[in-house]
Design a protein around this motif. Structure first.
Motif, mmCIF file in Angstrom:
data_model
loop_
_atom_site.group_PDB
_atom_site.id
_atom_site.type_symbol
_atom_site.label_atom_id
_atom_site.label_comp_id
_atom_site.label_asym_id
_atom_site.label_seq_id
_atom_site.Cartn_x
_atom_site.Cartn_y
_atom_site.Cartn_z
ATOM 1 N N UNK A 24 -18.017 -2.848 14.538
ATOM 2 C CA UNK A 24 -17.045 -2.657 15.452
ATOM 3 C C UNK A 24 -17.663 -1.705 16.694
ATOM 4 N N UNK A 25 -17.378 -2.169 17.838
ATOM 5 C CA UNK A 25 -17.803 -1.320 19.097
ATOM 6 C C UNK A 25 -16.838 -1.388 20.272
ATOM 7 N N UNK A 26 -16.728 -0.565 20.958
ATOM 8 C CA UNK A 26 -15.759 -0.249 22.007
ATOM 9 C C UNK A 26 -16.139 0.984 22.982
ATOM 10 N N UNK A 27 -16.030 0.421 24.271
ATOM 11 C CA UNK A 27 -16.491 1.587 25.250
ATOM 12 C C UNK A 27 -14.923 2.094 25.811
ATOM 13 N N UNK A 28 -14.946 3.312 25.772
ATOM 14 C CA UNK A 28 -13.439 3.753 26.402
ATOM 15 C C UNK A 28 -14.015 4.499 27.420
ATOM 16 N N UNK A 29 -13.164 4.704 28.524
ATOM 17 C CA UNK A 29 -13.270 5.067 29.789
ATOM 18 C C UNK A 29 -12.103 5.881 30.449
ATOM 19 N N UNK A 30 -12.269 7.373 30.917
ATOM 20 C CA UNK A 30 -11.388 8.138 31.107
ATOM 21 C C UNK A 30 -10.476 7.666 32.525
ATOM 22 N N UNK A 31 -11.006 6.667 33.256
ATOM 23 C CA UNK A 31 -10.357 6.023 34.379
ATOM 24 C C UNK A 31 -10.353 4.793 34.507
ATOM 25 N N UNK A 32 -9.521 4.034 35.478
ATOM 26 C CA UNK A 32 -9.518 2.717 35.568
ATOM 27 C C UNK A 32 -10.974 2.077 35.972
ATOM 28 N N UNK A 33 -11.004 0.891 35.662
ATOM 29 C CA UNK A 33 -12.344 0.154 36.436
ATOM 30 C C UNK A 33 -13.502 0.810 35.600
ATOM 31 N N UNK A 34 -13.448 1.181 34.616
ATOM 32 C CA UNK A 34 -14.798 1.713 33.778
ATOM 33 C C UNK A 34 -15.160 2.887 34.513
ATOM 34 N N UNK A 35 -14.369 3.781 35.069
ATOM 35 C CA UNK A 35 -14.739 5.030 35.783
ATOM 36 C C UNK A 35 -14.782 6.111 34.971
ATOM 37 N N UNK A 36 -15.353 7.141 35.195
ATOM 38 C CA UNK A 36 -15.104 8.658 34.695
ATOM 39 C C UNK A 36 -15.988 8.600 33.514
ATOM 40 N N UNK A 37 -15.704 9.559 32.707
ATOM 41 C CA UNK A 37 -16.161 9.783 31.360
ATOM 42 C C UNK A 37 -16.209 8.604 30.511
ATOM 43 N N UNK A 38 -17.152 8.329 29.941
ATOM 44 C CA UNK A 38 -17.454 6.999 29.001
ATOM 45 C C UNK A 38 -17.808 7.367 27.296
ATOM 46 N N UNK A 39 -17.299 6.982 26.437
ATOM 47 C CA UNK A 39 -17.599 7.283 25.087
ATOM 48 C C UNK A 39 -17.659 5.794 24.338
ATOM 49 N N UNK A 40 -18.757 5.729 23.574
ATOM 50 C CA UNK A 40 -18.860 4.207 22.726
ATOM 51 C C UNK A 40 -18.596 4.694 21.400
ATOM 52 N N UNK A 41 -17.484 3.977 20.967
ATOM 53 C CA UNK A 41 -16.891 4.177 19.479
ATOM 54 C C UNK A 41 -17.569 3.088 18.739
ATOM 55 N N UNK A 42 -17.599 3.406 17.423
ATOM 56 C CA UNK A 42 -17.802 2.610 16.301
ATOM 57 C C UNK A 42 -16.983 2.732 14.999
ATOM 58 N N UNK B 67 -6.441 -1.190 17.193
ATOM 59 C CA UNK B 67 -5.139 -0.836 17.735
ATOM 60 C C UNK B 67 -5.436 0.483 18.365
ATOM 61 N N UNK B 68 -4.419 0.522 19.335
ATOM 62 C CA UNK B 68 -4.690 1.904 20.247
ATOM 63 C C UNK B 68 -3.212 2.552 20.514
ATOM 64 N N UNK B 69 -3.162 3.767 20.184
ATOM 65 C CA UNK B 69 -1.744 4.649 20.251
ATOM 66 C C UNK B 69 -1.822 5.466 21.239
ATOM 67 N N UNK B 70 -0.530 5.733 21.916
ATOM 68 C CA UNK B 70 -0.458 6.668 23.047
ATOM 69 C C UNK B 70 -0.184 8.143 22.553
ATOM 70 N N UNK C 119 -5.440 7.777 20.646
ATOM 71 C CA UNK C 119 -6.008 7.697 19.361
ATOM 72 C C UNK C 119 -6.318 6.021 19.110
ATOM 73 N N UNK C 120 -7.262 5.594 18.342
ATOM 74 C CA UNK C 120 -7.393 4.177 18.169
ATOM 75 C C UNK C 120 -8.082 3.854 16.822
ATOM 76 N N UNK C 121 -7.752 3.086 16.415
ATOM 77 C CA UNK C 121 -8.268 2.645 14.936
ATOM 78 C C UNK C 121 -8.824 0.984 14.921
ATOM 79 N N UNK C 122 -9.627 0.731 14.112
ATOM 80 C CA UNK C 122 -9.971 -0.611 13.781
ATOM 81 C C UNK C 122 -9.104 -1.303 12.775
ATOM 82 N N UNK C 123 -8.918 -2.645 13.053
ATOM 83 C CA UNK C 123 -8.094 -3.410 12.129
ATOM 84 C C UNK C 123 -9.150 -4.091 11.291
#
Length: 173
Positions: free
Chosen positions: A88-106, A132-135, A164-168
């Motif tokens: 499982x791998x996902x990159x999350x970004x603080x702002x739209x269009x993959x801008x701002x702070x980025x973190x890779x999650x597994x 699944x991502x939660x608000x 928050x986010x979780x893997x299915x």
């Protein structure tokens, strides 16, 4: 993968067996107030064509899911979530269009503020797996399903800010 929908609570009334994505139940039944998920994981939507609020269902019986999930509308469409085995791998970004702070999650993250000092997430790139991502933190609040792909902006999702986010995982099937 199979789910059976029932018009009334407690598995009563007309039923509809579904073994794949269904964009609109209205031709099969007037309403849906209970369901039995015999296998697989599913995203259910309270509007046709995979629109509206999303709800995650895994194998089990849901005799009165409306009160269970606090739903106002009944299920109108559903999408099967394919089983994923592997990383499982996902990159999350603080702002739209993959801008701002980025973190890779597994792995799962119950609170991006605590883990990454990131107030919210506005775009993401899902490389592997289904998520699944939660608000809200701790996997609460409104949720959205993300399959592999690029999601440049969450504004088209009602401006949701995911916390928050979780893997299915295959153990959910």
């Amino acid at each position: 993968m199979k789910v059976t929908f029932f018009e009334d609570r407690n598995f009563q009334g007309r039923s509809y067996d579904c073994m794949g994505d269904s964009g609109d139940f209205s031709s099969y039944m007037n309403r849906c107030h209970s369901c039995r998920v015999e296998s697989g994981c599913w995203m259910m939507y309270d509007h046709p064509n995979y629109m509206g609020n999303q709800y995650f269902f895994k194998r089990g019986e849901y005799a009165d899911y409306m009160s269970m999930f606090g739903m106002n509308n009944c299920i109108r469409s559903c999408r099967m979530i394919p089983m994923h085995r592997g990383s499982y791998r996902m990159r999350i970004y603080e702002r739209e269009n993959f801008m701002g702070q980025m973190h890779e999650m597994m792995d799962d993250c119950d609170n991006i503020m605590d883990r990454y000092r990131m107030s919210h997430c506005q775009s993401c790139h899902v490389m592997d797996g289904h998520w699944l991502m939660y608000d809200q933190p701790n996997y609460r609040g409104k949720m959205s399903y993300f399959r592999p792909g690029e999601y440049r902006s969450f504004n088209n999702m009602g401006g949701m800010r995911f916390m928050s986010m979780r893997r299915i995982m295959d153990s959910m099937y």
